[in-house]
Each structure stands twice: as structure tokens, then as C-alpha cells.
Design a protein around this motif. Structure first.
Motif, PDB file in Angstrom:
ATOM      1  N   ILE A 270       0.850  -1.182   0.000  1.00  0.00           N
ATOM      2  CA  ILE A 270       0.000   0.000   0.000  1.00  0.00           C
ATOM      3  C   ILE A 270       0.888   1.235   0.000  1.00  0.00           C
ATOM      4  O   ILE A 270       2.012   1.219   0.536  1.00  0.00           O
ATOM      5  CB  ILE A 270      -0.954   0.010   1.206  1.00  0.00           C
ATOM      6  CG1 ILE A 270      -1.965   1.158   1.090  1.00  0.00           C
ATOM      7  CG2 ILE A 270      -0.207   0.062   2.523  1.00  0.00           C
ATOM      8  CD1 ILE A 270      -3.077   1.117   2.114  1.00  0.00           C
ATOM      9  N   GLY A 271       0.385   2.311  -0.607  1.00  0.00           N
ATOM     10  CA  GLY A 271       1.144   3.545  -0.689  1.00  0.00           C
ATOM     11  C   GLY A 271       1.307   4.229   0.658  1.00  0.00           C
ATOM     12  O   GLY A 271       0.802   3.764   1.685  1.00  0.00           O
TER      13      GLY A 271
ATOM     14  N   HIS B 162      -1.447   6.718  -0.191  1.00  0.00           N
ATOM     15  CA  HIS B 162      -1.976   5.668   0.683  1.00  0.00           C
ATOM     16  C   HIS B 162      -3.334   5.131   0.250  1.00  0.00           C
ATOM     17  O   HIS B 162      -3.762   4.090   0.729  1.00  0.00           O
ATOM     18  CB  HIS B 162      -2.067   6.170   2.130  1.00  0.00           C
ATOM     19  CG  HIS B 162      -3.148   7.190   2.362  1.00  0.00           C
ATOM     20  ND1 HIS B 162      -4.445   6.863   2.631  1.00  0.00           N
ATOM     21  CD2 HIS B 162      -3.105   8.541   2.359  1.00  0.00           C
ATOM     22  CE1 HIS B 162      -5.156   7.961   2.798  1.00  0.00           C
ATOM     23  NE2 HIS B 162      -4.380   8.985   2.626  1.00  0.00           N
ATOM     24  N   ASN B 163      -4.037   5.811  -0.636  1.00  0.00           N
ATOM     25  CA  ASN B 163      -5.318   5.269  -1.101  1.00  0.00           C
ATOM     26  C   ASN B 163      -5.151   4.369  -2.318  1.00  0.00           C
ATOM     27  O   ASN B 163      -6.135   4.008  -2.968  1.00  0.00           O
ATOM     28  CB  ASN B 163      -6.309   6.397  -1.408  1.00  0.00           C
ATOM     29  CG  ASN B 163      -5.733   7.445  -2.347  1.00  0.00           C
ATOM     30  OD1 ASN B 163      -4.661   7.247  -2.914  1.00  0.00           O
ATOM     31  ND2 ASN B 163      -6.433   8.544  -2.514  1.00  0.00           N
ATOM     32  N   LEU B 164      -3.914   3.995  -2.610  1.00  0.00           N
ATOM     33  CA  LEU B 164      -3.620   3.076  -3.710  1.00  0.00           C
ATOM     34  C   LEU B 164      -2.862   1.857  -3.179  1.00  0.00           C
ATOM     35  O   LEU B 164      -1.911   1.987  -2.399  1.00  0.00           O
ATOM     36  CB  LEU B 164      -2.756   3.751  -4.774  1.00  0.00           C
ATOM     37  CG  LEU B 164      -3.425   4.803  -5.656  1.00  0.00           C
ATOM     38  CD1 LEU B 164      -2.390   5.458  -6.564  1.00  0.00           C
ATOM     39  CD2 LEU B 164      -4.536   4.180  -6.489  1.00  0.00           C
ATOM     40  N   TYR B 165      -3.289   0.681  -3.625  1.00  0.00           N
ATOM     41  CA  TYR B 165      -2.514  -0.530  -3.401  1.00  0.00           C
ATOM     42  C   TYR B 165      -1.679  -0.791  -4.643  1.00  0.00           C
ATOM     43  O   TYR B 165      -2.021  -0.334  -5.744  1.00  0.00           O
ATOM     44  CB  TYR B 165      -3.445  -1.711  -3.113  1.00  0.00           C
ATOM     45  CG  TYR B 165      -4.178  -1.536  -1.799  1.00  0.00           C
ATOM     46  CD1 TYR B 165      -3.628  -1.995  -0.611  1.00  0.00           C
ATOM     47  CD2 TYR B 165      -5.405  -0.878  -1.754  1.00  0.00           C
ATOM     48  CE1 TYR B 165      -4.282  -1.810   0.593  1.00  0.00           C
ATOM     49  CE2 TYR B 165      -6.067  -0.683  -0.544  1.00  0.00           C
ATOM     50  CZ  TYR B 165      -5.499  -1.149   0.622  1.00  0.00           C
ATOM     51  OH  TYR B 165      -6.142  -0.949   1.819  1.00  0.00           O
TER      52      TYR B 165
ATOM     53  N   PHE C 164     -12.486 -13.673  -6.712  1.00  0.00           N
ATOM     54  CA  PHE C 164     -11.750 -13.908  -5.470  1.00  0.00           C
ATOM     55  C   PHE C 164     -11.960 -12.747  -4.505  1.00  0.00           C
ATOM     56  O   PHE C 164     -12.196 -12.950  -3.310  1.00  0.00           O
ATOM     57  CB  PHE C 164     -10.256 -14.087  -5.760  1.00  0.00           C
ATOM     58  CG  PHE C 164      -9.910 -15.405  -6.375  1.00  0.00           C
ATOM     59  CD1 PHE C 164      -9.905 -16.565  -5.610  1.00  0.00           C
ATOM     60  CD2 PHE C 164      -9.586 -15.502  -7.719  1.00  0.00           C
ATOM     61  CE1 PHE C 164      -9.577 -17.791  -6.175  1.00  0.00           C
ATOM     62  CE2 PHE C 164      -9.264 -16.717  -8.291  1.00  0.00           C
ATOM     63  CZ  PHE C 164      -9.257 -17.867  -7.524  1.00  0.00           C
ATOM     64  N   VAL C 165     -11.850 -11.523  -5.017  1.00  0.00           N
ATOM     65  CA  VAL C 165     -12.033 -10.357  -4.155  1.00  0.00           C
ATOM     66  C   VAL C 165     -13.468 -10.307  -3.635  1.00  0.00           C
ATOM     67  O   VAL C 165     -13.709 -10.064  -2.440  1.00  0.00           O
ATOM     68  CB  VAL C 165     -11.683  -9.064  -4.915  1.00  0.00           C
ATOM     69  CG1 VAL C 165     -12.009  -7.830  -4.070  1.00  0.00           C
ATOM     70  CG2 VAL C 165     -10.205  -9.061  -5.299  1.00  0.00           C
ATOM     71  N   ALA C 166     -14.445 -10.547  -4.514  1.00  0.00           N
ATOM     72  CA  ALA C 166     -15.848 -10.475  -4.108  1.00  0.00           C
ATOM     73  C   ALA C 166     -16.183 -11.502  -3.036  1.00  0.00           C
ATOM     74  O   ALA C 166     -17.018 -11.263  -2.158  1.00  0.00           O
ATOM     75  CB  ALA C 166     -16.750 -10.690  -5.323  1.00  0.00           C
TER      76      ALA C 166
ATOM     77  N   LEU D  11     -16.713  -2.996  -4.256  1.00  0.00           N
ATOM     78  CA  LEU D  11     -15.898  -3.880  -3.428  1.00  0.00           C
ATOM     79  C   LEU D  11     -14.709  -3.129  -2.866  1.00  0.00           C
ATOM     80  O   LEU D  11     -14.326  -2.069  -3.367  1.00  0.00           O
ATOM     81  CB  LEU D  11     -15.409  -5.081  -4.248  1.00  0.00           C
ATOM     82  CG  LEU D  11     -16.477  -5.976  -4.864  1.00  0.00           C
ATOM     83  CD1 LEU D  11     -15.820  -7.026  -5.748  1.00  0.00           C
ATOM     84  CD2 LEU D  11     -17.323  -6.636  -3.789  1.00  0.00           C
ATOM     85  N   ARG D  12     -14.093  -3.706  -1.842  1.00  0.00           N
ATOM     86  CA  ARG D  12     -12.859  -3.165  -1.285  1.00  0.00           C
ATOM     87  C   ARG D  12     -11.681  -3.960  -1.861  1.00  0.00           C
ATOM     88  O   ARG D  12     -11.513  -5.129  -1.556  1.00  0.00           O
ATOM     89  CB  ARG D  12     -12.847  -3.293   0.241  1.00  0.00           C
ATOM     90  CG  ARG D  12     -14.028  -2.687   0.966  1.00  0.00           C
ATOM     91  CD  ARG D  12     -14.145  -1.183   0.768  1.00  0.00           C
ATOM     92  NE  ARG D  12     -12.987  -0.447   1.186  1.00  0.00           N
ATOM     93  CZ  ARG D  12     -12.803   0.017   2.439  1.00  0.00           C
ATOM     94  NH1 ARG D  12     -13.697  -0.219   3.375  1.00  0.00           N
ATOM     95  NH2 ARG D  12     -11.716   0.720   2.743  1.00  0.00           N
ATOM     96  N   PHE D  13     -10.900  -3.333  -2.718  1.00  0.00           N
ATOM     97  CA  PHE D  13      -9.733  -3.999  -3.297  1.00  0.00           C
ATOM     98  C   PHE D  13      -8.522  -3.738  -2.404  1.00  0.00           C
ATOM     99  O   PHE D  13      -7.517  -3.168  -2.816  1.00  0.00           O
ATOM    100  CB  PHE D  13      -9.500  -3.497  -4.725  1.00  0.00           C
ATOM    101  CG  PHE D  13     -10.484  -4.051  -5.716  1.00  0.00           C
ATOM    102  CD1 PHE D  13     -10.179  -5.166  -6.479  1.00  0.00           C
ATOM    103  CD2 PHE D  13     -11.733  -3.484  -5.870  1.00  0.00           C
ATOM    104  CE1 PHE D  13     -11.089  -5.695  -7.372  1.00  0.00           C
ATOM    105  CE2 PHE D  13     -12.654  -4.001  -6.763  1.00  0.00           C
ATOM    106  CZ  PHE D  13     -12.340  -5.105  -7.512  1.00  0.00           C
ATOM    107  N   GLN D  14      -8.618  -4.180  -1.159  1.00  0.00           N
ATOM    108  CA  GLN D  14      -7.548  -3.979  -0.200  1.00  0.00           C
ATOM    109  C   GLN D  14      -6.546  -5.120  -0.280  1.00  0.00           C
ATOM    110  O   GLN D  14      -6.815  -6.178  -0.850  1.00  0.00           O
ATOM    111  CB  GLN D  14      -8.133  -3.897   1.217  1.00  0.00           C
ATOM    112  CG  GLN D  14      -9.040  -2.697   1.432  1.00  0.00           C
ATOM    113  CD  GLN D  14      -9.676  -2.697   2.811  1.00  0.00           C
ATOM    114  OE1 GLN D  14     -10.059  -3.735   3.342  1.00  0.00           O
ATOM    115  NE2 GLN D  14      -9.800  -1.522   3.400  1.00  0.00           N
ATOM    116  N   ALA D  15      -5.383  -4.894   0.357  1.00  0.00           N
ATOM    117  CA  ALA D  15      -4.310  -5.880   0.289  1.00  0.00           C
ATOM    118  C   ALA D  15      -4.768  -7.249   0.784  1.00  0.00           C
ATOM    119  O   ALA D  15      -4.442  -8.282   0.186  1.00  0.00           O
ATOM    120  CB  ALA D  15      -3.109  -5.395   1.098  1.00  0.00           C
TER     121      ALA D  15
END
Length: 551
Positions: free
Chosen positions: A326-327, A453-456, A480-482, A493-497
């Protein structure tokens, strides 16, 4: 007064609805949940006990009492109702207002003033549900537990909660220990029906509570309420209704985003209570929803089967030679971020910054921002004596920078950013992914910019990044993310780490030369349809499976 009692007193008399997490549920939803739990007037409710842990304006409490009195009078009206209800509320003004409403309701049923006063005194408890002594067990626990972040809870109180409740883990919100205690108060066969944020079903802080449910309870039903008007006011949280029984674990019935009207919800409740899938009303059956502390995967049976097959066949993204990060979070962007050409510091003390706005088109179009870098290449904080321009700039903002939590923890390092900046990252090619999106938004960055920081970001020493971009843009990766991400309003969706790391990926050595070229071409052209088709072939999907994921 001890610190814990003082904290409770402040919340009871001085907090507003937002601080207490007060959100009120629509009557149609309340009736649906009572039906789902089995608290219906055709049963001998006067022989059972119901608990409402945070009754607020009385939505659940008043509806439950209506049912109780109706059942009691239909059975002849003989007996004592004082053991039948226990309802707790912390906020004193709310308590008194709802108490008066309850007394009025009882009088409307023909109950005498003295009996109404006696019952209300027995039923209502003014206090903190997480601290109050509540003897006995309950056949039903229903309600809408408060949604309160830990930061809003006085320190002495949060320490006491942590001492008492093992599920208050990491950054868990207050509804987590509410659920833990409610489950602990159930009698054998007792039902707990709650509507609350769904985050705990998938994210890190919900793991201990998921393990608790899996170890000794039956998740009977789960109703996804995202994008439904379940409450009387608009809310940020993404709600779900869970029905958990104190019984041996078993299959779970799942429904998604029901129509909020009395007739539709009544029909759905009857379908869920039948205990079997019913496609006519959108009810599916999940055999093993709660497995230890693992996130709950509650998608359709076909999608779930496909997910499990791919998980068994392919390694995780980071096991396949990729890295997710993450940034930078600075803690005070106003001081650390600005126009690159206007940041008056030494050239080595700033880096070109990429934000979500720079990649909105699907490609990088740098808008000119930079970030100040207070770290040397070896990871140590820069000596400000060596950089007079940097020192002068930071001193201009010293009060705000030094006031951050990260600075207070180590005052000598007051000018560090929250996250350490590694300049070499800017020079490495990477894929940039914003946190919140309806579908994957994956952008190739050639190695010139440092992510905000709002970018992975995803980088790899094995996979070609253009080929990887095509895979991450595909419906396969989104599945997978969903499966593991909480869903937000509008289906976002949340595309978090933590969710990106759940993606399964073939080893690069196993990808044919022709497929490598095909994936790279599709990504470079941003041809999402071709990304989908190529990824489907890469993962060995059937045409029906590919079509299912593309829906």
C-alpha cells in the motif's frame, strides 16, 4: 468515582446518537427478524425469555412486547410476565423516552397502571450491556447492536471490555462484544437475530467472533441487506441480518438484498424457516459457511464451488511470485504533499506522487503532485542538519506534524511519515489499484511515481506485469475479491491488500508463450472482454463458468 463508572456515566448522559452508534431499524425489518427468530404470537411467549441488549428508541422492544401480550392474552392471561423480557439501554434520555412509550403500549392493551409500572420496572435495565449483570439464560436475543469505533470509547472502558471479551480484537467495533455476550446468554436452542455491519463476517477483526460461532453455534440464516433501506436513516455501515442458534453447527440459508415491504419479508421469513433452498424467493443453501475463523463465503453454490476448485489448484498471488503493498500515509498531507515544483526542499527529499486522480482513465496521467521524503535510502530518518530546506519546510508545520499520534509515540522522530518511504519503490514498475471500485481498476505504472496511501500496488520479479494486469482486470480475479471483501453501496468492493492476497494465480513458468503474449496485448489495449476470455482459458474455466463470472 472510578474511571470505568465515570466513562459509563459520560456516555449515559453526555453522548449523542452518533457517538453511541444509535441507528434505528424500520418496523418491517423488525417484524421480519422477530418472525425469523420464532418470536411469534402463536407460541407460548409468556413461557419464554427475550433479551434486547440496546433498545434505543424501542423498535424491537415495543414490537416484541406487542407479540408477548397478544400471545399471553390469547392463552388466558394467567401468570407473571415479569421474567419474560430484559432490555438494556445506556443513554439515560433515550431510556426514559422509551420507558414512557412502553408504559403507554401496555395501558393500550388494557393492563392496569400499577401492573404496567411493575412490568416496565422489571423489564428495563438502565446501564451498559457489556458490564451489567444479567442472571439466567434467554430463548431469544434480538436487536441492532451499536456501531461504535473504539476511538470513541473512553480508554478505561475499552480496557475493561477487552478484559472481559476475547472477541474485541484488533480494531473491532463495539457490536463485536455485543454479539459475543449475547451468544453467551442463549439457552440451548436459543436464537440470536441481529442486524449490524457485515464487516466482521470477512475481515481481520472478526476472526475471533467467527471462530466462536463456528465452534459452538449454528449460523442458521444470513440475509445481505446492503443497498436496502433497512433503517430509518441512511447509514455508512453495510448491514446484514444473522440468525445464530445455540445448537450443533449446520447448513446456512442465504438471501440477498430483499425487497423491504411487509409482504415480501414475511414470505422470505417463511422460506428461511422451512430450512431449505428456495430459488423462487432467492434463498440458497451453504453447507459449510462457518469454518473456524475463516471469512464466510456466502456466494451462490456454483460460484462457491468454482472458487474452491481454483483455490485447490493454484497458489496464492504472493506464493506465485508477486508482492502486494500500500502507498504512503503521511499523517498530515497538507505538510508532506504538494505540487512537485512548489515543494521547496532539496531535490533528493521529494518524490513524484501518484494518486487515484492520476489513474482515473485507466492509464497514468500524472497531475504534478509530490511527496516529501524524510527517509534516507537505508530507511533511517534524514538528519535535518544536512537538509536546511527540508528543515525549514517541516518547521513551518511543526505543531501539526508533531501533534500526530505517530509523532507523540517517538517525539525525537516527530517529522517521520506514518509509513516509511522507500524511494526505490518509485523506480520499480508496478500495478496500481484503488481501494474502492465496482470492478477491478488496475493500472500499469512504468516506474516513475510513488503511490499515495489510497492506492494498493502489486509488483513481481516473475510475472510480466502487463500479463498480470490482464489477469487482475478479469472477472476471475474479481470473483476472489468479491468472495472475501465486504460489499459496499452500489455493489462496490474493497480492493484492499488482504483481499488481493486471496487471488489465486498460476505460476509464470506454467503460462505458455502464446498466452503470455495474449494477456499482455489485452492489458495494453485495456480490452476487458479479451482480458476475461484469456483469463478464463488460463484458469481452465468452462464456457458456462466464464459466463457466470462475467454476469
Amino acid at each position: 468515582m472510578c474511571p470505568i463508572a465515570e466513562a459509563v456515566e459520560r456516555l449515559a448522559h453526555g453522548s449523542d446518537g452518533g457517538e453511541r452508534g444509535a441507528v434505528f431499524t424500520r418496523r418491517e425489518v423488525v417484524d421480519f427478524m422477530l418472525d425469523l427468530a420464532g418470536y411469534t404470537p402463536n407460541r407460548l411467549l409468556h413461557c419464554m425469555r427475550l433479551l434486547e441488549p440496546s433498545f434505543g428508541g424501542g423498535e424491537f422492544l415495543l414490537a416484541a412486547v406487542e407479540r408477548l401480550i397478544t400471545a399471553f392474552q390469547a392463552a388466558g392471561g394467567e401468570g407473571d410476565l415479569s421474567p419474560c423480557i430484559r432490555a438494556v439501554e445506556l443513554h439515560s434520555h433515550t431510556f426514559e423516552t422509551t420507558k414512557r412509550s412502553l408504559e403507554t403500549l401496555l395501558l393500550g392493551f388494557g393492563i392496569s397502571k400499577s401492573e404496567a409500572t411493575r412490568l416496565v420496572s422489571a423489564w428495563l435495565i438502565s446501564g451498559d450491556f457489556l458490564l451489567e449483570r444479567l442472571p439466567g439464560r434467554f430463548d431469544f436475543v434480538v436487536g441492532n447492536p451499536p456501531y461504535v469505533r473504539q476511538e470513541l470509547i473512553p480508554a478505561a472502558l475499552i480496557l475493561e471490555y477487552r478484559r472481559r471479551y476475547a472477541t474485541l480484537y484488533d480494531r473491532a467495533d463495539l457490536y463485536i462484544p455485543f454479539i459475543e455476550r449475547s451468544l453467551g446468554l442463549l439457552s440451548d436452542g436459543g436464537q440470536c437475530a441481529f442486524i449490524c455491519a457485515d464487516r466482521w463476517t470477512k475481515n481481520r477483526y472478526g476472526a475471533p467472533l467467527r471462530a466462536l460461532v463456528a465452534g459452538g453455534f449454528h449460523l442458521r440464516a444470513y440475509v445481505d441487506m446492503v443497498d436496502t433501506p433497512a433503517f430509518n436513516t441512511d447509514v455508512i455501515a453495510y448491514p446484514a441480518i444473522t440468525l445464530i442458534e445455540k445448537a450443533k453447527p449446520g447448513p446456512t440459508l442465504v438471501a440477498e438484498r430483499p425487497t423491504i415491504d411487509a409482504e415480501s419479508l414475511s414470505r422470505l421469513a417463511r422460506a428461511l424457516l422451512r430450512g431449505e433452498a428456495d430459488t423462487a424467493v432467492g434463498v440458497s443453501l451453504v453447507e459449510h459457511a462457518a469454518l473456524g475463523s475463516a471469512p464466510w463465503v456466502l456466494s451462490s453454490a456454483s460460484k462457491r464451488a468454482l472458487l474452491r476448485r481454483l483455490e485447490a489448484k493454484f497458489p496464492l498471488l504472493e506464493e506465485a511470485g508477486c508482492k502486494v503493498g500500500i502507498g504512503v500515509a503521511t499523517g498530515f498531507d497538507a505538510a508532506f504533499i504538494g505540487r512537485m515544483d512548489e515543494l521547496d526542499v532539496e531535490p533528493s527529499r521529494k518524490l513524484r506522487l501518484v494518486t487515484t486522480k492520476d489513474i482515473a482513465s485507466g492509464e497514468v496521467h500524472w497531475l504534478g503532485l509530490g511527496v516529501i521524503n524524510p527517509f534516507e535510502d537505508d530507511g533511517k530518518l534524514a538528519d535535518l542538519e544536512r537538509y536546511p530546506k527540508l528543515r525549514a519546510h517541516l518547521e513551518q508545520h511543526r505543531a501539526a506534524i508533531a501533534g500526530r499520534h505517530v509523532a507523540k509515540k517517538a517525539p525525537a522522530n516527530w517529522y517521520r511519515t506514518i509509513d516509511r518511504i522507500t524511494p526505490a519503490l518509485a523506480a520499480r514498475p508496478k500495478l496500481l489499484i484503488p481501494d474502492i471500485k465496482g470492478s477491478a481498476h488496475v493500472v500499469y505504472e512504468s516506474g516513475e511515481l510513488y503511490p499515495h496511501h489510497n492506492l494498493y500496488y502489486v509488483e513481481s520479479n516473475e510475472w510480466d506485469l502487463r500479463a498480470l494486469q490482464a489477469v487482475l482486470l478479469s472477472s476471475v480475479a474479481r470473483q476472489f475479491v468479491a468472495a472475501y471483501s465486504t460489499t459496499m453501496r452500489g455493489g462496490f468492493l474493497r480492493f484492499q491488500a488482504q483481499y488481493l492476497r486471496r487471488i489465486r494465480l498460476p505460476e509464470w513458468k506454467d503460462v505458455s508463450a502464446s498466452m503470455r503474449e495474449r494477456l499482455a496485448r489485452a492489458a495494453t489495449a485495456l480490452d476487458l472482454n479479451e482480458c476475461d476470455q484469456a483469463a478464463a482459458e488460463l484458469y481452465g474455466l468452462t464456457p458456462d463458468e466464464a459466463a457466470m463470472l462475467a454476469q
